[in-house]
Design a protein around this motif. Structure first.
Motif, mmCIF file in Angstrom:
data_model
loop_
_atom_site.group_PDB
_atom_site.id
_atom_site.type_symbol
_atom_site.label_atom_id
_atom_site.label_comp_id
_atom_site.label_asym_id
_atom_site.label_seq_id
_atom_site.Cartn_x
_atom_site.Cartn_y
_atom_site.Cartn_z
ATOM 1 N N PRO A 1 0.837 -1.074 0.041
ATOM 2 C CA PRO A 1 0.043 -0.071 -0.038
ATOM 3 C C PRO A 1 0.885 1.260 0.173
ATOM 4 O O PRO A 1 0.458 2.263 -0.715
ATOM 5 C CB PRO A 1 -0.859 -0.317 1.343
ATOM 6 N N THR A 2 1.981 1.206 0.600
ATOM 7 C CA THR A 2 2.949 2.358 0.641
ATOM 8 C C THR A 2 3.191 2.825 -1.093
ATOM 9 O O THR A 2 3.178 4.053 -1.299
ATOM 10 C CB THR A 2 4.105 2.137 1.355
ATOM 11 N N GLU A 3 3.557 1.799 -1.559
ATOM 12 C CA GLU A 3 3.996 2.068 -3.055
ATOM 13 C C GLU A 3 2.742 2.575 -3.772
ATOM 14 O O GLU A 3 2.876 3.280 -4.775
ATOM 15 C CB GLU A 3 4.774 1.000 -3.745
ATOM 16 N N ILE A 4 1.583 2.048 -3.642
ATOM 17 C CA ILE A 4 0.405 2.525 -4.038
ATOM 18 C C ILE A 4 0.163 3.844 -3.825
ATOM 19 O O ILE A 4 -0.252 4.656 -4.701
ATOM 20 C CB ILE A 4 -0.890 1.827 -3.944
ATOM 21 N N ILE A 5 0.231 3.936 -2.613
ATOM 22 C CA ILE A 5 0.012 5.517 -2.074
ATOM 23 C C ILE A 5 1.071 6.728 -2.703
ATOM 24 O O ILE A 5 0.454 7.762 -3.376
ATOM 25 C CB ILE A 5 0.231 5.696 -0.606
ATOM 26 N N ALA B 1 2.635 6.085 -5.699
ATOM 27 C CA ALA B 1 2.149 6.216 -7.151
ATOM 28 C C ALA B 1 0.955 6.891 -7.462
ATOM 29 O O ALA B 1 0.734 7.324 -8.741
ATOM 30 C CB ALA B 1 1.757 4.469 -7.669
ATOM 31 N N LEU B 2 0.116 6.956 -6.552
ATOM 32 C CA LEU B 2 -1.254 7.759 -6.612
ATOM 33 C C LEU B 2 -0.944 9.279 -6.160
ATOM 34 O O LEU B 2 -1.753 10.172 -6.333
ATOM 35 C CB LEU B 2 -2.194 7.286 -5.793
ATOM 36 N N ASN B 3 0.652 9.699 -5.841
ATOM 37 C CA ASN B 3 0.542 10.949 -5.378
ATOM 38 C C ASN B 3 0.131 11.491 -4.100
ATOM 39 O O ASN B 3 -0.537 12.380 -4.031
ATOM 40 C CB ASN B 3 0.466 11.907 -6.496
ATOM 41 N N ALA B 4 -0.396 10.414 -3.294
ATOM 42 C CA ALA B 4 -1.125 10.625 -2.100
ATOM 43 C C ALA B 4 -0.431 10.525 -0.714
ATOM 44 O O ALA B 4 -0.681 10.504 0.302
ATOM 45 C CB ALA B 4 -2.217 9.390 -1.921
ATOM 46 N N GLU B 5 1.007 10.912 -0.968
ATOM 47 C CA GLU B 5 2.118 10.818 0.083
ATOM 48 C C GLU B 5 1.920 11.868 1.049
ATOM 49 O O GLU B 5 2.564 11.809 2.215
ATOM 50 C CB GLU B 5 3.280 10.244 -0.353
ATOM 51 N N GLU B 6 1.667 12.887 0.655
ATOM 52 C CA GLU B 6 1.208 14.224 1.646
ATOM 53 C C GLU B 6 0.690 13.988 2.862
ATOM 54 O O GLU B 6 1.288 14.155 3.930
ATOM 55 C CB GLU B 6 0.357 15.178 0.926
ATOM 56 N N ASN B 7 -0.368 12.910 2.979
ATOM 57 C CA ASN B 7 -0.892 12.748 4.308
ATOM 58 C C ASN B 7 -0.623 11.339 4.647
ATOM 59 O O ASN B 7 -1.522 10.759 5.486
ATOM 60 C CB ASN B 7 -2.621 13.074 4.007
ATOM 61 N N ALA C 1 -6.314 7.473 -10.336
ATOM 62 C CA ALA C 1 -6.221 5.887 -10.380
ATOM 63 C C ALA C 1 -6.243 5.413 -11.857
ATOM 64 O O ALA C 1 -5.498 4.376 -12.143
ATOM 65 C CB ALA C 1 -7.333 5.577 -9.399
ATOM 66 N N PRO C 2 -7.271 5.983 -12.615
ATOM 67 C CA PRO C 2 -7.408 5.335 -13.860
ATOM 68 C C PRO C 2 -6.292 5.247 -15.007
ATOM 69 O O PRO C 2 -5.916 4.277 -15.540
ATOM 70 C CB PRO C 2 -8.607 6.326 -14.699
ATOM 71 N N LYS C 3 -5.443 6.393 -14.765
ATOM 72 C CA LYS C 3 -4.164 6.469 -15.538
ATOM 73 C C LYS C 3 -3.179 5.601 -14.999
ATOM 74 O O LYS C 3 -2.428 4.923 -15.816
ATOM 75 C CB LYS C 3 -3.329 8.174 -15.401
ATOM 76 N N LEU C 4 -2.960 5.504 -13.670
ATOM 77 C CA LEU C 4 -2.100 4.594 -13.127
ATOM 78 C C LEU C 4 -2.121 3.174 -13.405
ATOM 79 O O LEU C 4 -1.292 2.315 -13.907
ATOM 80 C CB LEU C 4 -1.854 4.664 -11.632
ATOM 81 N N TYR D 1 -9.389 1.528 -4.553
ATOM 82 C CA TYR D 1 -10.020 1.603 -2.987
ATOM 83 C C TYR D 1 -9.203 2.623 -2.299
ATOM 84 O O TYR D 1 -9.713 3.644 -1.795
ATOM 85 C CB TYR D 1 -9.923 0.218 -2.381
ATOM 86 N N ILE D 2 -7.898 2.268 -2.407
ATOM 87 C CA ILE D 2 -6.964 3.343 -1.700
ATOM 88 C C ILE D 2 -7.042 4.831 -2.245
ATOM 89 O O ILE D 2 -7.059 5.864 -1.574
ATOM 90 C CB ILE D 2 -5.392 2.903 -1.988
ATOM 91 N N ALA D 3 -7.119 5.003 -3.511
ATOM 92 C CA ALA D 3 -7.399 6.309 -4.280
ATOM 93 C C ALA D 3 -8.645 7.046 -3.633
ATOM 94 O O ALA D 3 -8.637 8.187 -3.428
ATOM 95 C CB ALA D 3 -7.586 6.066 -5.683
#
Length: 256
Positions: free
Chosen positions: A33-37, A39-45, A132-135, A121-123
């Motif tokens: 999940p860390t790598e998914i986060i 990859a989604l550019n969701a790491e700020e939070n 998510a769709p582009k990734l 789901y994580i997105a």
């Protein structure tokens, strides 16, 4: 354009009234999940990660909250994440989370397609649904591009003592299949079955891939016609993590 302006006006009103929008925060107990986060550019939070989270490099800047076998509850109480992403194998030791406001989210993968579901789901939980769709499309395209034209029979060995391999329920079996090869243990109804040396010899694999080698002399003597490949630490991470880099795992197998 009207929607963007509307969102801007709502945010401005909230700030003026001291009602700044609430930001969802989350932590991760697994590299997947860390790598998914990231990859989604969701790491700020992303407020905390596990001891095994090492990709991308920026994960080292995040606080450590534990691993699959231990979670630092003092750190969890301090960070107060809304969600804790984890693999299902960590579920038995996360009962303590019931005493906090953190909600555990568990993942388990048997097919590559389930990675796409996890990304979506994580997105959704991290408010990055637009990414998510582009990734997912990028991963799918790269998976499909990497397929061998020279299929081989592969025996994937997780460890040698005892001799553990991959079964039908392991996502690595699906990776091998999508690379165009065939796992000789794909018909075993299990995640990571324990097999005998005699069984391995009966399967007559063309290639034996060894994840964590120890004593190999007996196996080599029984399989003199098989090519043995020993994985590096980086290759092990890529193959064993069912995350957004799964296409690299397919490519690794396809290029054997």
């Amino acid at each position: 354009m009207k929607i963007s302006i509307y969102k801007y006006l709502i945010s401005a009103v909230c700030l003026t009234l001291g009602l700044a929008s609430y930001a969802t925060t989350y932590a991760s107990l697994s590299p997947v999940p860390t790598e998914i986060i990231y990859a989604l550019n969701a790491e700020e939070n992303l407020v905390g990660v596990s001891t095994t989270c090492n990709f991308p490099e920026e994960t080292k800047e995040k606080p450590i909250i534990g691993d699959t076998y231990f979670v630092n509850m003092e750190m969890m109480v301090k960070l107060k994440p809304d969600y804790l992403f984890s693999m299902s194998s960590a579920k038995p030791m996360l009962g303590q989370l019931s005493q906090t406001k953190t909600k555990p989210i568990y993942f388990e993968f048997t097919k590559i397609e389930e990675i796409y579901d996890a990304i979506n789901y994580i997105a959704k939980l991290t408010n990055t649904e637009e990414n998510a769709p582009k990734l997912i499309e990028s991963i799918k395209t790269k998976v499909e591009q990497n397929r061998t034209k020279n299929p081989k029979k592969i025996l994937y060995i997780v460890q040698t003592e005892p001799l553990i391999t991959i079964g039908e329920k392991s996502f690595i079996t699906d990776i091998i299949e999508k690379s165009g090869h065939k796992s000789v243990t794909a018909d075993i109804d299990h995640y990571y079955p324990n097999i005998t040396l005699e069984y391995a010899m009966k399967m007559s694999p063309d290639i034996v891939i060894v994840c964590f080698p120890t004593e190999m002399n007996k196996i080599k003597k029984l399989l003199p016609n098989s090519k043995f490949i020993y994985l590096t630490e980086n290759e092990r991470d890529i193959i064993n993590r069912s995350g957004p880099r799964v296409y690299e795992a397919v490519k690794l197998f396809a290029n054997l």
